[in-house]
Design an enzyme around this catalytic site. Structure first.
Site, PDB file in Angstrom:
ATOM      1  N   ASP A  20    -131.814 -13.071  17.493  1.00 55.22           N
ATOM      2  CA  ASP A  20    -132.273 -14.440  17.749  1.00 55.22           C
ATOM      3  C   ASP A  20    -133.714 -14.473  18.256  1.00 55.22           C
ATOM      4  O   ASP A  20    -134.159 -13.550  18.933  1.00 55.22           O
ATOM      5  CB  ASP A  20    -131.331 -15.096  18.781  1.00 55.22           C
ATOM      6  CG  ASP A  20    -131.444 -16.610  18.773  1.00 55.22           C
ATOM      7  OD1 ASP A  20    -132.092 -17.164  17.871  1.00 55.22           O
ATOM      8  OD2 ASP A  20    -130.892 -17.234  19.691  1.00 55.22           O
ATOM      9  N   GLY A  23    -137.795 -17.587  15.036  1.00 61.24           N
ATOM     10  CA  GLY A  23    -138.541 -18.827  14.835  1.00 61.24           C
ATOM     11  C   GLY A  23    -139.539 -19.042  15.967  1.00 61.24           C
ATOM     12  O   GLY A  23    -140.711 -19.356  15.733  1.00 61.24           O
ATOM     13  N   ARG A  24    -139.072 -18.840  17.202  1.00 59.96           N
ATOM     14  CA  ARG A  24    -139.961 -19.055  18.354  1.00 59.96           C
ATOM     15  C   ARG A  24    -141.098 -18.032  18.373  1.00 59.96           C
ATOM     16  O   ARG A  24    -142.230 -18.346  18.709  1.00 59.96           O
ATOM     17  CB  ARG A  24    -139.152 -18.977  19.662  1.00 59.96           C
ATOM     18  CG  ARG A  24    -138.495 -20.293  20.003  1.00 59.96           C
ATOM     19  CD  ARG A  24    -137.405 -20.119  21.026  1.00 59.96           C
ATOM     20  NE  ARG A  24    -136.227 -19.506  20.437  1.00 59.96           N
ATOM     21  CZ  ARG A  24    -135.222 -19.019  21.146  1.00 59.96           C
ATOM     22  NH1 ARG A  24    -135.266 -19.048  22.454  1.00 59.96           N
ATOM     23  NH2 ARG A  24    -134.174 -18.491  20.531  1.00 59.96           N
ATOM     24  N   SER A  65    -125.487 -17.330   9.891  1.00 58.47           N
ATOM     25  CA  SER A  65    -124.152 -17.852  10.216  1.00 58.47           C
ATOM     26  C   SER A  65    -123.721 -18.884   9.176  1.00 58.47           C
ATOM     27  O   SER A  65    -124.549 -19.386   8.402  1.00 58.47           O
ATOM     28  CB  SER A  65    -124.164 -18.498  11.599  1.00 58.47           C
ATOM     29  OG  SER A  65    -124.838 -19.744  11.533  1.00 58.47           O
ATOM     30  N   ASN A  68    -125.886 -21.784   9.487  1.00 59.12           N
ATOM     31  CA  ASN A  68    -127.332 -21.702   9.205  1.00 59.12           C
ATOM     32  C   ASN A  68    -127.756 -22.363   7.889  1.00 59.12           C
ATOM     33  O   ASN A  68    -128.945 -22.566   7.642  1.00 59.12           O
ATOM     34  CB  ASN A  68    -127.820 -20.239   9.218  1.00 59.12           C
ATOM     35  CG  ASN A  68    -127.965 -19.656  10.602  1.00 59.12           C
ATOM     36  OD1 ASN A  68    -127.816 -18.457  10.801  1.00 59.12           O
ATOM     37  ND2 ASN A  68    -128.257 -20.494  11.589  1.00 59.12           N
ATOM     38  N   ARG A  71    -130.259 -25.294   7.824  1.00 57.54           N
ATOM     39  CA  ARG A  71    -131.719 -25.148   7.954  1.00 57.54           C
ATOM     40  C   ARG A  71    -132.430 -25.571   6.664  1.00 57.54           C
ATOM     41  O   ARG A  71    -131.797 -25.624   5.604  1.00 57.54           O
ATOM     42  CB  ARG A  71    -132.045 -23.691   8.280  1.00 57.54           C
ATOM     43  CG  ARG A  71    -131.494 -23.306   9.623  1.00 57.54           C
ATOM     44  CD  ARG A  71    -131.918 -21.928  10.044  1.00 57.54           C
ATOM     45  NE  ARG A  71    -131.404 -21.672  11.367  1.00 57.54           N
ATOM     46  CZ  ARG A  71    -131.967 -20.903  12.276  1.00 57.54           C
ATOM     47  NH1 ARG A  71    -133.097 -20.284  11.999  1.00 57.54           N
ATOM     48  NH2 ARG A  71    -131.422 -20.734  13.464  1.00 57.54           N
ATOM     49  N   ARG A 191    -127.654 -10.177  22.975  1.00 55.87           N
ATOM     50  CA  ARG A 191    -128.313 -11.381  22.477  1.00 55.87           C
ATOM     51  C   ARG A 191    -129.660 -11.539  23.170  1.00 55.87           C
ATOM     52  O   ARG A 191    -129.729 -11.817  24.369  1.00 55.87           O
ATOM     53  CB  ARG A 191    -127.467 -12.633  22.710  1.00 55.87           C
ATOM     54  CG  ARG A 191    -128.196 -13.865  22.143  1.00 55.87           C
ATOM     55  CD  ARG A 191    -127.330 -15.062  21.963  1.00 55.87           C
ATOM     56  NE  ARG A 191    -128.019 -16.036  21.111  1.00 55.87           N
ATOM     57  CZ  ARG A 191    -127.421 -17.017  20.447  1.00 55.87           C
ATOM     58  NH1 ARG A 191    -126.127 -17.150  20.532  1.00 55.87           N
ATOM     59  NH2 ARG A 191    -128.114 -17.832  19.689  1.00 55.87           N
TER      60      ARG A 191
HETATM   61  C1  FPP Z   1    -132.215 -16.319  14.342  1.00 58.73           C
HETATM   62  O1  FPP Z   1    -133.487 -16.662  14.875  1.00 58.73           O
HETATM   63  C2  FPP Z   1    -132.404 -15.518  13.142  1.00 58.73           C
HETATM   64  C3  FPP Z   1    -131.895 -15.821  11.913  1.00 58.73           C
HETATM   65  C4  FPP Z   1    -131.089 -17.026  11.662  1.00 58.73           C
HETATM   66  C5  FPP Z   1    -132.191 -14.965  10.750  1.00 58.73           C
HETATM   67  C6  FPP Z   1    -132.158 -13.476  10.990  1.00 58.73           C
HETATM   68  C7  FPP Z   1    -132.467 -12.794   9.748  1.00 58.73           C
HETATM   69  C8  FPP Z   1    -133.246 -11.702   9.628  1.00 58.73           C
HETATM   70  C9  FPP Z   1    -133.832 -10.983  10.776  1.00 58.73           C
HETATM   71  C10 FPP Z   1    -133.529 -11.218   8.249  1.00 58.73           C
HETATM   72  C11 FPP Z   1    -132.957  -9.870   7.992  1.00 58.73           C
HETATM   73  C12 FPP Z   1    -131.662  -9.936   7.374  1.00 58.73           C
HETATM   74  C13 FPP Z   1    -131.076  -8.885   6.769  1.00 58.73           C
HETATM   75  C14 FPP Z   1    -129.644  -8.945   6.441  1.00 58.73           C
HETATM   76  C15 FPP Z   1    -131.807  -7.664   6.426  1.00 58.73           C
HETATM   77  P1  FPP Z   1    -133.898 -18.203  14.900  1.00 58.73           P
HETATM   78  O2  FPP Z   1    -134.547 -18.520  13.619  1.00 58.73           O
HETATM   79  O3  FPP Z   1    -132.716 -19.037  15.241  1.00 58.73           O
HETATM   80  O4  FPP Z   1    -134.934 -18.204  16.060  1.00 58.73           O
HETATM   81  P2  FPP Z   1    -135.282 -19.439  16.993  1.00 58.73           P
HETATM   82  O5  FPP Z   1    -134.068 -19.700  17.841  1.00 58.73           O
HETATM   83  O6  FPP Z   1    -136.444 -18.917  17.785  1.00 58.73           O
HETATM   84  O7  FPP Z   1    -135.647 -20.590  16.117  1.00 58.73           O
END
Ligand code: FPP
Length: 243
Positions: A20, A23-24, A65, A68, A71, A191
């Site tokens: 997680d 994005g941030r 998930s 997700n 999005r 996490r």
């Molecule tokens: C959560 O951060 C991250 C995700 C929903 C995507 C994670 C995917 C990868 C790292 C790509 C690699 C995947 C594979 C299977 C190789 P967020 O976007 O929710 O972050 P935020 O809370 O800061 O917005």
């Protein structure tokens, strides 16, 4: 981790990681969210390799998930592209991964994924099926509630077919019909990014997991952070309901 630390540590057999904060991480740098996922995918590779080196047996990454899909389409497709890139690379570097003894498994509902991804992941699962140094589970289009529902339906069909009595359904029937069937429950769930929730990740399997939270955003997560989590885990007194 130093050799001495490694020798004295109780290594969690199964570690679950919620990747997680991508994005941030991107926002802080004025970049597109997809750039954060790209960086996160690099960290995913590095942590896979490091965990294999220190002797973790099972590693589960939550990458996407069932929720997700809400999005923006552009972000969803950027994440799928990163998954695709990883699978391509796994084909190209097959010998290297095989030499490491890495088994890759998919957990989640694969029918909703792009067809080429389903083909590649199914192939990779088959080709790595006899590897047993480390198993890496990729949770993509994964939801814990969905997984339990899937197990319940399978069991209900057995009852319908007269193969099982409702009164005889036991915990092993449920465990055995989860995507993680045959694997130990996660000992430790990590996490990062300052969020303190499970978000539908391994909700059945996490009944007695230890949790490790941190403010680090996933793209900044390093092997040292994994070490810290494992060292903290070693200070926990796991009682599994006993005394
Ligand atoms: C959560 O951060 C991250 C995700 C929903 C995507 C994670 C995917 C990868 C790292 C790509 C690699 C995947 C594979 C299977 C190789 P967020 O976007 O929710 O972050 P935020 O809370 O800061 O917005």
């Amino acid at each position: 981790m130093t050799k001495e630390e490694l020798a004295n540590i109780s290594m969690p057999a199964h570690i679950g990681i919620i990747m997680d904060g991508n994005g941030r991480w991107a926002k802080q740098r004025g970049l597109k969210r997809s750039e954060g996922h790209k960086e996160g995918a690099k960290v995913f590779r590095a942590i896979c390799n490091y965990a294999q080196e220190i002797g973790v047996k099972y590693l589960t990454f939550y990458a996407f998930s069932t929720e997700n899909w809400k999005r923006p389409a552009e972000e969803v497709s950027a994440i799928m592209d990163l998954f695709r890139d990883y699978l391509f690379e796994a084909q190209e570097r097959e010998e290297e991964n095989m030499a490491k003894g890495m088994r890759v498994r998919y957990i989640g509902e694969r029918s909703a994924l792009p067809e080429d991804i389903v083909t590649m992941i199914t192939e990779l699962e088959k080709r790595s099926a006899d590897k047993d140094v480390i198993t890496v589970n990729l949770a993509v289009n994964y939801g814990g509630r969905d997984e339990i529902l899937h197990a319940v339906k399978t069991i209900a069909k057995k009852v319908e077919a007269g193969e099982l009595k409702a009164d005889n359904i036991n915990l092993n029937d449920i465990d055995g019909n989860l995507f993680t069937a045959g694997q130990p429950d996660p000992d430790l769930i990590i996490r990062p990014s300052g969020e303190y929730r499970l978000s539908n990740f391994l909700i059945w399997q996490a009944a007695y997991s230890e949790f490790w939270f941190s403010d680090i955003l996933w793209p900044d997560f390093t092997a040292d952070d994994l070490d810290k989590a494992i060292i903290d885990y070693n200070k926990r007194n796991r009682r599994f309901g006993g005394i």
